[in-house]
Design a protein around this motif. Structure first.
Motif, short mmCIF file in Angstrom:
data_model
loop_
_atom_site.label_atom_id
_atom_site.label_comp_id
_atom_site.label_asym_id
_atom_site.label_seq_id
_atom_site.Cartn_x
_atom_site.Cartn_y
_atom_site.Cartn_z
N TYR A 420 0.85 -1.19 0.00
CA TYR A 420 0.00 0.00 0.00
C TYR A 420 0.89 1.24 0.00
O TYR A 420 2.06 1.17 0.40
CB TYR A 420 -0.91 0.02 1.24
N GLY A 421 0.33 2.36 -0.44
CA GLY A 421 1.09 3.60 -0.46
C GLY A 421 0.32 4.73 0.21
O GLY A 421 -0.90 4.84 0.05
N CYS A 422 1.04 5.55 0.97
CA CYS A 422 0.44 6.74 1.59
C CYS A 422 1.57 7.73 1.84
O CYS A 422 2.75 7.42 1.65
CB CYS A 422 -0.27 6.39 2.91
N ALA A 423 1.24 8.92 2.26
CA ALA A 423 2.27 9.90 2.61
C ALA A 423 3.09 9.36 3.77
O ALA A 423 2.55 8.83 4.73
CB ALA A 423 1.64 11.24 2.98
N GLY A 568 -7.82 2.46 2.02
CA GLY A 568 -8.70 1.36 1.68
C GLY A 568 -8.32 0.06 2.37
O GLY A 568 -8.81 -1.01 2.00
N LEU A 569 -7.48 0.12 3.39
CA LEU A 569 -7.10 -1.06 4.16
C LEU A 569 -8.00 -1.14 5.38
O LEU A 569 -7.65 -0.71 6.48
CB LEU A 569 -5.62 -0.99 4.57
N ARG A 728 -6.57 1.90 -6.59
CA ARG A 728 -6.25 0.56 -6.07
C ARG A 728 -4.93 0.06 -6.68
O ARG A 728 -4.60 0.39 -7.82
CB ARG A 728 -7.38 -0.41 -6.41
N ARG A 729 -4.24 -0.75 -5.93
CA ARG A 729 -2.96 -1.27 -6.40
C ARG A 729 -3.12 -2.14 -7.64
O ARG A 729 -2.21 -2.21 -8.47
CB ARG A 729 -2.28 -2.05 -5.26
#
Length: 878
Positions: A420-423, A568-569, A728-729
């Motif tokens: 997952y990716g976030c700041a 979205g997790l 989404r990934r």
């Protein structure tokens, strides 16, 4: 010709008249408006991405390009050599250039045949400038003289406002602008110094203008008459600025542009003063001081030459390049031109004027960006939602940083892992304070205000031992610095330290990897940092002067919920969830902080990762999340790691007791990391100059580059960044995005209120846009927005770098961060493409509710595309 008269008398001679005229000048408003032309500059220790045109986003990108070209002769569109290189590499498809050209012609009111207009524009597109021999030919000058009666566009006759010192210099009357800059650099260095000066600037605590006014009358670099003019300046900076504007004879309507021109003369030093003012809550106070000093000095230097005539270029001078364009690119001879009716001549001159270098640069850039968008669209494979996805054994949360993309891709290919990716600050608005440190660092983006402080702590006994061990190298370092600055001790220092420093230099030069690792291990073993805990709970006994220490129970749940929901997790948690911050390990690199996490204020993101993982493991947090609909299984354990971007490795920071399932996942992940690291390094090192794809041991080579203090490119950093994908990934999981894309996880189905999307746009997208435009500016205008070669930089005042000892404070990236060689660029200067996977109505509401984002899109500061989650349809927004 308009002539402005300015008196040469000392200020007190015409005091009353000057006061009456100056009373109508609102200095605060003038400086506030003028300061939009520059951007705040952070000290290099926390080198944060800097959008150089931040205050000008209310204007279209093209309009800002025109202003900068007119005022400072700066081109902010890519050069023709860059465009040709992009075409050779397949990054720029000429069919998009033709589409853009036809669209532009469709918008024009042409008074000549379309075919001729197209032919002229196509020829002009491939050139930046008209050859000088064409412009200076006698035939052309004769033609321009005969065409004096032609009607010229109104803007063509307006010259930009420029400092009078620069006008004098351009007229060959001395080097007054250079001299003025030299004086301002000197005083700024003295006032802003943080660590280098042995003797601080007297009166500095009373303000910049006050200290300068007290000392300048004894400045030996000014002559007697110049010092005399400065003797009776007003005590107040605002009054001094008003007076200087009056004495220089600047018309009221031109004052804002005049101040803007002076700020753009040294945007680095002015930007640092702007940042200092903002940090201290003083708005633009230091910029008022700066401009009062600069304009007062300018008047003192050039007073004997006043008044200076402000003039307009004559018609003949303006007609020359337009006529030359038709002779050179339009294929007309002087004889053919003279046979044309005057109306047709006027139509051709009008087209040449409109289709200028700025318009051509705009069309080329947009064609390059269109090509990149088309290529990215081909890569991204759309799949309808799959509710039967295989459960991952481990989930890893990475920063959106483009350097995470290759590592995530190789990790997912290695096993049943999900990323997952976030700041990279993980939604935590915090200041962090490491064990036994007196300094708390704002570990969140510059646009986020810290609301909490989190500290490392240990038992009193272990801290005492740690402090005593750590004090030895700190004391040695402090003593060494003091001896260097002391007159007598500095004479003995080379004899005392020479042998030891010589051995150190030899070891770091001959075997950089081994020596660097050995020295670091020695210091770590010496200090023996104890195991620490984090102050996650709100404790009144640990209250900081400005921020609460720790979080309340409600705050813990809110921050965790907001991030998990935004990514979205919210279900299907793996037994092991790894929260990955990132940092870069380099040696002898003033720009080290630019390679760390921009979301963490130019520091490593491991501390934030550790805080977030620890919060997620708290029982009270999981109970609070369950009430909000996010249930984390009991056997799911969050751990924290740090992605070392220079060597593409994971370093574990926080691994609590693991459940059986989490332990199995941890061991499986551990077993794959060396393979992942090797593959990621192979891909990354192949892009660095001089290596290629045949590196025998990519891990060893990556570690060598990190430890080698002569290495000018330990890694590429965020060079190449071009797009930001919110979705989404599964959209990008099987795509090789070449480390050029920010990847933020987002599932629109989990965001019915659209709050998460709005937060992503307001935070991570804004930071990514700043990063993107910093790389863009440092590539297209390196002499102005970059910082030159690393090999010739000088660290000054402990706050930044200069070229030599009398340059502007350099605000951008070094040449080696954007260019592969002197003639080959690595970074492609493209404005950020934001791609959002969400229904159309989400985008419509986003643009309606967020005027700042809408302004960025409308004015061309970034580009926006949406992907319909039901059918994969791409839609471009403008």
């Amino acid at each position: 010709m308009n002539t402005t008269i300015a008196s040469l008398e000392r200020p007190n001679v015409r005091k009353q008249r000057a006061e009456d005229a100056a009373a109508v000048i609102d200095v605060d408003e003038l400086v506030q408006n003028a300061s939009k032309a520059i951007a705040p500059l952070w000290p290099i220790a926390t080198f944060i991405a800097r959008h150089p045109w931040l205050g000008l986003e209310n204007l279209p990108f093209e309009q800002v390009a025109r202003r900068l070209k007119a005022m400072q002769n700066i081109d902010i569109y890519p050069s023709m050599s860059m465009l040709r290189a992009a075409q050779r590499k397949g990054e720029l498809n000429l069919k998009f250039l033709e589409i853009r050209l036809q669209r532009w012609l469709d918008e024009q009111s042409l008074a000549l045949p379309r075919e001729e207009a197209e032919r002229f524009c196509r020829a002009a597109l491939w050139h930046e400038e008209i050859p000088n021999q064409v412009l200076t030919s006698p035939q052309l000058k004769s033609l321009a003289a005969k065409a004096k009666g032609m009607r010229l566009p109104e803007d063509a006759t307006r010259l930009p406002i420029r400092p009078l010192s620069l006008l004098l210099e351009q007229q060959g009357e001395g080097e007054w602008a250079r001299m003025l800059d030299h004086h301002m650099i000197k005083w700024c260095k003295l006032f802003l110094d943080e660590s280098q000066a042995s003797w601080p600037l007297p009166y500095r605590e009373k303000g910049f203008y006050y200290a300068w006014r007290k000392l300048v009358i004894d400045d030996p670099s000014l002559n007697k008459q110049q010092r005399k003019r400065l003797k009776d300046l007003p005590a107040n900076a605002e009054d001094a600025l008003r007076q200087a504007l009056m004495m220089l004879g600047i018309p009221h309507e031109a004052m804002k542009d005049y101040l803007e021109a002076h700020l753009l003369s040294l945007p680095g030093w002015a930007g640092m003063l702007q940042w200092r003012s903002q940090q201290s809550g003083q708005a633009h106070l230091l910029l008022v001081d700066y401009l009062a000093i600069r304009l007062s000095l300018e008047w003192a230097l050039i007073a004997p030459y006043l008044p200076i005539a402000q003039y307009k270029e004559d018609d003949e001078t303006l007609l020359l390049p337009l006529l030359a364009a038709w002779m050179h690119w339009g294929g007309l001879t002087p004889e053919e031109w003279m046979r044309l009716p005057q109306a047709e001549q006027q139509a051709r001159l009008s087209l040449a004027d409109r289709f200028d270098k700025i318009v051509r640069g705009k069309l080329w850039l947009e064609a390059w960006e269109d090509t990149q968008e088309a290529q990215l669209k081909e890569k991204i494979a759309f799949d309808s939602p799959n509710n039967e996805q295989k459960q991952a054994i481990a989930q890893l949360i990475f920063c959106i940083d483009v350097r995470s993309e290759p590592f995530r891709r190789h990790l997912e290919q290695a096993g049943s892992f999900e990323t997952y990716g976030c700041a990279g600050f993980f939604g935590l608005p915090i200041k962090t304070r490491e064990l036994d440190s007196g300094y708390a660092h704002a570990s969140c983006p510059a646009i986020v205000e810290p609301l909490h402080e989190v500290r490392e702590y240990a038992s009193a006994a272990t801290i005492k031992e740690y402090r005593s061990r750590r004090s030895v190298p700190l004391s040695l370092s402090h003593t060494f610095k003091k001896m260097k600055q002391h007159l007598m001790a500095s004479l003995l220092l080379p004899e005392m330290s020479g042998p030891w420093l010589g051995l150190h230099t030899l070891a770091r030069s001959v075997a950089p990897s081994g020596a660097g690792r050995a020295f670091r291990q020695f210091l770590d073993n010496w200090s023996q940092k104890p195991k620490t805990e984090l102050s996650l709970d709100r404790e009144s006994s640990l209250e900081a002067a400005d921020l609460p220490v720790g979080f309340s129970a409600e705050e813990k749940v809110r921050y965790v919920y907001r991030l998990l929901k935004g990514m979205g997790l919210t279900s299907r948690f793996a037994p092991l969830v790894v929260v990955c911050g990132h940092e870069s390990e380099t040696t002898n690199n003033p720009y080290a902080s630019s390679l760390d996490c921009g979301a963490c204020g130019g520091a490593a993101g491991g501390f934030n990762a550790r805080v977030f993982a620890a919060l997620c493991n708290r029982k009270e947090v999981r109970e609070g999340l369950a009430k909000k609909g996010i249930v984390i299984p009991e056997d799911t354990v969050f751990v924290a790691a740090e992605h070392l971007t220079t060597v593409d490795e994971l370093r574990w920071l926080y691994v609590p007791a693991l459940s059986e399932a989490a332990q199995n996942a941890f061991e499986m992940l551990q077993g794959k990391l060396e393979e992942v690291s090797r593959n990621a390094n192979n891909e990354r090192l192949a892009k660095l100059p001089g290596l290629g794809r045949k590196t025998k041991d990519p891990l060893a080579e990556a570690r060598r580059r990190a430890e080698d203090w002569s290495e000018i490119r330990p890694e590429w950093g965020l060079a190449g960044n071009a797009a930001f994908i919110i979705g989404r990934r599964q959209l990008t999981k099987h795509c090789d995005l070449e480390g050029k894309v920010f990847l933020h996880s987002y599932d629109w189905r989990e965001d019915p209120s659209e709050e998460s999307l709005a937060n992503i746009i307001a935070g991570p997208v804004t930071v990514a846009q700043w990063i993107n435009l910093q790389y863009y500016a440092s590539t297209v205008a390196p002499h102005y927005y970059g910082s030159g070669s690393k090999t010739t930089q000088t660290i000054t005042a402990g706050i930044g770098v200069m070229q030599g000892n009398a340059s502007d404070l350099l605000a951008g990236l070094p040449w080696q961060s954007v260019m592969a060689s002197d003639h080959e660029m690595f970074h492609s200067p493209l404005r950020l493409l934001v791609i959002i996977e969400a229904p159309r109505q989400y985008i419509e509401r986003l643009l309606e509710d967020d005027p700042h984002f809408r302004q960025k899109v409308q004015n061309g500061w970034l580009r926006l595309v949406s992907i319909d989650p039901d059918n994969g349809q791409w839609e471009k927004w403008s």
